[in-house]
Design a protein around this motif. Structure first.
Motif, PDB file in Angstrom:
ATOM      1  N   ILE A  17       0.879  -1.176   0.000  1.00 40.59           N
ATOM      2  CA  ILE A  17       0.000   0.000   0.000  1.00 40.59           C
ATOM      3  C   ILE A  17       0.906   1.213   0.000  1.00 40.59           C
ATOM      4  CG2 ILE A  17      -1.837   1.216   1.222  1.00 40.59           C
ATOM      5  CD1 ILE A  17      -2.351  -1.513   2.681  1.00 40.59           C
ATOM      6  N   VAL A  18       0.869   1.981  -1.065  1.00 38.98           N
ATOM      7  CA  VAL A  18       1.744   3.146  -1.211  1.00 38.98           C
ATOM      8  C   VAL A  18       0.870   4.380  -1.400  1.00 38.98           C
ATOM      9  CG1 VAL A  18       3.660   4.156  -2.489  1.00 38.98           C
ATOM     10  CG2 VAL A  18       3.467   1.671  -2.308  1.00 38.98           C
ATOM     11  N   ALA A  19       1.199   5.449  -0.657  1.00 40.18           N
ATOM     12  CA  ALA A  19       0.409   6.682  -0.746  1.00 40.18           C
ATOM     13  C   ALA A  19       1.247   7.855  -0.283  1.00 40.18           C
ATOM     14  CB  ALA A  19      -0.852   6.576   0.113  1.00 40.18           C
ATOM     15  N   PRO A  20       0.940   9.054  -0.751  1.00 38.06           N
ATOM     16  CA  PRO A  20       1.565  10.243  -0.157  1.00 38.06           C
ATOM     17  C   PRO A  20       1.247  10.274   1.334  1.00 38.06           C
ATOM     18  CG  PRO A  20       0.401  10.812  -2.170  1.00 38.06           C
ATOM     19  CD  PRO A  20       0.014   9.403  -1.843  1.00 38.06           C
ATOM     20  N   THR A  23      -1.963  11.845   2.541  1.00 40.27           N
ATOM     21  CA  THR A  23      -3.249  11.180   2.281  1.00 40.27           C
ATOM     22  C   THR A  23      -3.238   9.724   2.759  1.00 40.27           C
ATOM     23  OG1 THR A  23      -2.595  10.468   0.054  1.00 40.27           O
ATOM     24  CG2 THR A  23      -3.676  12.623   0.266  1.00 40.27           C
ATOM     25  N   LEU A  24      -2.245   9.377   3.578  1.00 43.68           N
ATOM     26  CA  LEU A  24      -2.158   7.997   4.058  1.00 43.68           C
ATOM     27  C   LEU A  24      -3.377   7.624   4.898  1.00 43.68           C
ATOM     28  CD1 LEU A  24      -0.579   5.362   4.306  1.00 43.68           C
ATOM     29  CD2 LEU A  24       0.633   6.348   6.271  1.00 43.68           C
ATOM     30  N   ARG A  25      -3.860   8.586   5.698  1.00 45.73           N
ATOM     31  CA  ARG A  25      -5.039   8.285   6.520  1.00 45.73           C
ATOM     32  C   ARG A  25      -6.244   7.955   5.653  1.00 45.73           C
ATOM     33  NH1 ARG A  25      -9.726   9.775   8.629  1.00 45.73           N
ATOM     34  NH2 ARG A  25     -10.082   9.314  10.850  1.00 45.73           N
ATOM     35  N   GLU A  26      -6.503   8.771   4.636  1.00 46.54           N
ATOM     36  CA  GLU A  26      -7.642   8.503   3.755  1.00 46.54           C
ATOM     37  C   GLU A  26      -7.484   7.155   3.050  1.00 46.54           C
ATOM     38  OE1 GLU A  26      -8.966  12.119   1.417  1.00 46.54           O
ATOM     39  OE2 GLU A  26      -7.028  12.807   2.189  1.00 46.54           O
ATOM     40  N   THR A  27      -6.261   6.862   2.653  1.00 47.05           N
ATOM     41  CA  THR A  27      -6.008   5.582   1.980  1.00 47.05           C
ATOM     42  C   THR A  27      -6.308   4.418   2.905  1.00 47.05           C
ATOM     43  OG1 THR A  27      -4.290   6.611   0.612  1.00 47.05           O
ATOM     44  CG2 THR A  27      -4.262   4.209   0.795  1.00 47.05           C
ATOM     45  N   LEU A  28      -5.843   4.496   4.145  1.00 45.93           N
ATOM     46  CA  LEU A  28      -6.053   3.402   5.089  1.00 45.93           C
ATOM     47  C   LEU A  28      -7.518   3.281   5.497  1.00 45.93           C
ATOM     48  CD1 LEU A  28      -2.884   3.649   7.375  1.00 45.93           C
ATOM     49  CD2 LEU A  28      -3.397   1.967   5.595  1.00 45.93           C
ATOM     50  N   PRO A 115      -6.547 -11.156  -1.200  1.00 38.90           N
ATOM     51  CA  PRO A 115      -6.956 -12.170  -2.181  1.00 38.90           C
ATOM     52  C   PRO A 115      -6.680 -11.677  -3.591  1.00 38.90           C
ATOM     53  CG  PRO A 115      -8.628 -11.951  -0.470  1.00 38.90           C
ATOM     54  CD  PRO A 115      -7.630 -10.852  -0.239  1.00 38.90           C
ATOM     55  N   ALA A 116      -6.049 -12.507  -4.403  1.00 37.44           N
ATOM     56  CA  ALA A 116      -5.607 -12.086  -5.734  1.00 37.44           C
ATOM     57  C   ALA A 116      -6.763 -11.563  -6.583  1.00 37.44           C
ATOM     58  CB  ALA A 116      -4.911 -13.248  -6.436  1.00 37.44           C
ATOM     59  N   ALA A 117      -7.932 -12.170  -6.445  1.00 39.65           N
ATOM     60  CA  ALA A 117      -9.071 -11.762  -7.267  1.00 39.65           C
ATOM     61  C   ALA A 117      -9.609 -10.384  -6.885  1.00 39.65           C
ATOM     62  CB  ALA A 117     -10.192 -12.796  -7.149  1.00 39.65           C
ATOM     63  N   GLU A 118      -9.209  -9.842  -5.725  1.00 39.88           N
ATOM     64  CA  GLU A 118      -9.746  -8.570  -5.254  1.00 39.88           C
ATOM     65  C   GLU A 118      -8.742  -7.432  -5.334  1.00 39.88           C
ATOM     66  OE1 GLU A 118     -11.612  -9.004  -1.434  1.00 39.88           O
ATOM     67  OE2 GLU A 118     -12.317 -11.034  -1.881  1.00 39.88           O
ATOM     68  N   VAL A 119      -7.541  -7.700  -5.832  1.00 36.40           N
ATOM     69  CA  VAL A 119      -6.502  -6.666  -5.864  1.00 36.40           C
ATOM     70  C   VAL A 119      -6.916  -5.508  -6.757  1.00 36.40           C
ATOM     71  CG1 VAL A 119      -4.145  -6.159  -6.602  1.00 36.40           C
ATOM     72  CG2 VAL A 119      -4.624  -8.237  -5.295  1.00 36.40           C
ATOM     73  N   ARG A 120      -7.394  -5.798  -7.962  1.00 35.12           N
ATOM     74  CA  ARG A 120      -7.727  -4.733  -8.910  1.00 35.12           C
ATOM     75  C   ARG A 120      -8.845  -3.839  -8.372  1.00 35.12           C
ATOM     76  NH1 ARG A 120      -8.527  -6.303 -15.100  1.00 35.12           N
ATOM     77  NH2 ARG A 120      -6.330  -6.801 -14.716  1.00 35.12           N
ATOM     78  N   ALA A 121      -9.909  -4.435  -7.831  1.00 35.68           N
ATOM     79  CA  ALA A 121     -11.023  -3.634  -7.321  1.00 35.68           C
ATOM     80  C   ALA A 121     -10.596  -2.803  -6.115  1.00 35.68           C
ATOM     81  CB  ALA A 121     -12.187  -4.552  -6.943  1.00 35.68           C
ATOM     82  N   THR A 122      -9.742  -3.362  -5.271  1.00 33.52           N
ATOM     83  CA  THR A 122      -9.272  -2.614  -4.098  1.00 33.52           C
ATOM     84  C   THR A 122      -8.382  -1.459  -4.523  1.00 33.52           C
ATOM     85  OG1 THR A 122      -9.330  -4.677  -2.826  1.00 33.52           O
ATOM     86  CG2 THR A 122      -8.137  -2.837  -1.863  1.00 33.52           C
ATOM     87  N   ALA A 123      -7.525  -1.696  -5.527  1.00 29.45           N
ATOM     88  CA  ALA A 123      -6.660  -0.616  -6.018  1.00 29.45           C
ATOM     89  C   ALA A 123      -7.498   0.527  -6.584  1.00 29.45           C
ATOM     90  CB  ALA A 123      -5.716  -1.161  -7.086  1.00 29.45           C
ATOM     91  N   VAL A 129      -7.575   9.153  -4.103  1.00 34.43           N
ATOM     92  CA  VAL A 129      -6.893   9.797  -2.976  1.00 34.43           C
ATOM     93  C   VAL A 129      -5.376   9.667  -3.125  1.00 34.43           C
ATOM     94  CG1 VAL A 129      -8.815   9.548  -1.381  1.00 34.43           C
ATOM     95  CG2 VAL A 129      -7.102   7.728  -1.532  1.00 34.43           C
ATOM     96  N   GLY A 130      -4.932   9.208  -4.268  1.00 34.72           N
ATOM     97  CA  GLY A 130      -3.497   9.122  -4.522  1.00 34.72           C
ATOM     98  C   GLY A 130      -2.837   7.859  -4.037  1.00 34.72           C
ATOM     99  N   GLY A 131      -3.606   6.913  -3.512  1.00 30.61           N
ATOM    100  CA  GLY A 131      -3.019   5.659  -3.036  1.00 30.61           C
ATOM    101  C   GLY A 131      -3.003   4.609  -4.131  1.00 30.61           C
ATOM    102  N   VAL A 132      -2.081   3.678  -4.023  1.00 30.10           N
ATOM    103  CA  VAL A 132      -1.998   2.573  -4.981  1.00 30.10           C
ATOM    104  C   VAL A 132      -1.787   1.273  -4.209  1.00 30.10           C
ATOM    105  CG1 VAL A 132      -1.137   3.916  -6.933  1.00 30.10           C
ATOM    106  CG2 VAL A 132       0.482   2.966  -5.299  1.00 30.10           C
ATOM    107  N   LEU A 133      -2.274   0.194  -4.790  1.00 29.39           N
ATOM    108  CA  LEU A 133      -2.068  -1.152  -4.246  1.00 29.39           C
ATOM    109  C   LEU A 133      -1.210  -1.902  -5.265  1.00 29.39           C
ATOM    110  CD1 LEU A 133      -3.064  -2.742  -1.705  1.00 29.39           C
ATOM    111  CD2 LEU A 133      -4.720  -3.838  -3.219  1.00 29.39           C
ATOM    112  N   VAL A 134       0.036  -2.148  -4.908  1.00 31.34           N
ATOM    113  CA  VAL A 134       1.008  -2.684  -5.851  1.00 31.34           C
ATOM    114  C   VAL A 134       1.229  -4.173  -5.593  1.00 31.34           C
ATOM    115  CG1 VAL A 134       3.327  -2.442  -6.793  1.00 31.34           C
ATOM    116  CG2 VAL A 134       2.131  -0.445  -5.865  1.00 31.34           C
TER     117      VAL A 134
END
Length: 468
Positions: A17-20, A23-28, A115-123, A129-134
């Motif tokens: 989980i990477v974010a500025p 905006t880390l709070r909003e991401t979390l 879960p691998a099937a949920e990575v894209r939807a979660t990202a 908010v500037g966060g990414v799920l890598v």
């Protein structure tokens, strides 16, 4: 979903989980609301320095009923004055996750599993908010957490069987469905009475309908209870038992009290078949855990299966009086012992001490095979007990019937109370014994290690503003 995916735990993906940092709070908060990411904790929470929200929560000295998060950062002093322990608990959890983040300049990152099937939807939830799920590669020597599928009424009702035993290792097969089927079959053999099975089916129907309401939390177990009722009814029809030997049903297979040895032989035969299936699952699991060499030499892998097969062929040859068959079984058993011994010695410290340890472990393997096979005789033993109780109740009933109105009333009482007691006692005993056979005789071959359960971080989010 392919069959190979259906028989193994949910595929997990290592993620970052990477974010500025701003905006880390909003991401979390969005991660917590999604509830499908397990975040690594760098520091043990028990030894971490409490943050502002945690200190205010400690001062209130009350346990929050649950945790809750706000979309916007709340005023912690206002929350403390209002006694909002739920929101303080949510902020305390958020502080712990933020404290575990690795910060480089203006960017912060945390690692975890999803879960691998949920990575894209979660990202996609984090993008605005500037966060990414890598997605990342799984670190060497690290096993992902295990999440078993409990979708569907039947699988969901069987899943407590496996979870009660432990957490399935991530590399292993998911035994939920076969374990549930085997359990209800063994239960039915011991609880064989068509009348008592029909009562279980009625119980399953009431659970499905949510009646009585105080049993509503158990509603999801209705397929499990229905399965036990079906197998008990089928066994009762085979035995000719309907609330005991009432004569209403003909004996289609055998009368337990008249042919106990035949029932005993059938129970042991069923046990041999189930143990063979358990060895098959064990071979697959040992291969997935450590490769072909591990599967070949493990006592719960090919080596144990060959030893088990050798003993079975040897016993069959002796009973049939066929010397060649018995010799073939002995050769197979010796080959299995040699394979298992090589695996056990390799895992030991070597030398004389390792040889002694290997000998003791091989002796234990041999004794366990014999004791586990014999242990399935309890299927017949408790089936006989159930039939004997039914016989006692029925004899008492017929002994009172036809001797006047008072005696007839007594016969009704004996029949009703006797069957109620037999039902309650035997349902408890058969349930415990089927569980014991599942755990000790079968699961001990399927599993050698324990996995780690998937624990995603999930906190409900309140989208309205908090009043001062």
């Amino acid at each position: 979903m392919s069959w190979s995916e259906a028989v193994r735990p949910v595929r997990m993906q290592r993620v970052a989980i990477v974010a500025p940092y701003e905006t880390l709070r909003e991401t979390l908060v969005r991660i917590a609301e999604a509830g499908n990411v397990e975040i690594d904790r760098i520091e043990d929470p028990a030894h971490a320095t409490p943050g502002p929200a945690a200190r205010r929560l400690q001062r209130l000295r009350t346990e929050p009923p649950y945790a809750l998060l706000c979309v916007a950062p709340p005023d912690l002093d206002d929350l403390e004055r209002a006694g909002r322990t739920d929101l303080l608990a949510g902020e305390a959890q958020l502080e712990e996750r933020i404290g575990s983040a690795v910060r480089r300049g203006a960017v912060a990152a945390l690692a975890g599993w999803c879960p691998a099937a949920e990575v894209r939807a979660t990202a996609a939830r984090l993008a605005d908010v500037g966060g990414v799920l890598v997605p990342m590669r799984t670190p060497g020597g690290t096993d992902p957490p295990t999440l078993l599928r409990d979708t569907g009424a039947v699988r969901g009702s069987f899943s407590p069987l496996v979870r009660t035993y432990g957490t399935v290792p991530y590399a292993d097969i998911d035994p939920t469905m076969p374990a549930g089927i085997v359990y209800v079959v063994m239960f039915g053999v011991m609880f064989g009475d068509a009348g008592h099975g029909a009562l279980l089916l009625l119980t399953a129907l009431l659970l499905y309908l949510g009646r009585p309401r105080r049993l509503a939390p158990l509603r999801r177990l209705w397929p499990f209870v229905a399965g036990a009722g079906l197998t008990s009814t089928a066994a009762g029809v085979a035995y000719g038992e309907l609330f005991g030997p009432t004569g209403v049903l003909p004996v289609l297979w055998l009368d337990p009290l008249e042919q106990p040895m035949r029932l005993l032989a059938a129970a042991v035969g069923l046990g041999v078949a189930l143990l063979a299936l358990a060895y098959g699952a064990g071979i697959v699991n040992r291969w997935r855990e450590g490769g072909p060499a591990n599967a070949l030499c493990a006592a719960s892998g090919v080596a144990g299966a060959v030893l088990f097969l050798g003993f079975a062929v040897l016993a069959g040859g002796v009973l049939a009086g066929r010397t060649g068959l018995a010799l073939g079984g002995a050769v197979l058993a010796f080959a299995g012992l040699a394979l298992a011994g090589s695996g056990l010695f390799t895992a030991s410290a070597g030398g004389v001490g390792g040889a002694v340890q290997t000998g003791v472990q091989l002796f234990d393997v041999v004794v366990r095979i014999g004791s586990n096979v014999v242990s399935f005789a309890r299927l017949a033993a408790f089936g006989l007990t159930h039939a004997a109780l039914g016989e006692i109740v029925w004899r008492g009933t017929t002994g009172l019937a036809g001797k006047g109105a008072v005696a007839l009333l007594g016969a009704v009482v004996v029949f009703t109370v006797g069957n109620a007691l037999a039902f309650a006692l035997e349902a408890l005993v058969a349930g415990v014994q089927a569980l014991r056979l599942e755990f000790y005789e079968l699961f001990s071959r399927v599993f050698e290690t324990q996995g780690r359960p998937f624990r995603p971080w999930h906190v409900p989010v309140q989208h309205m503003e908090v009043a001062s």
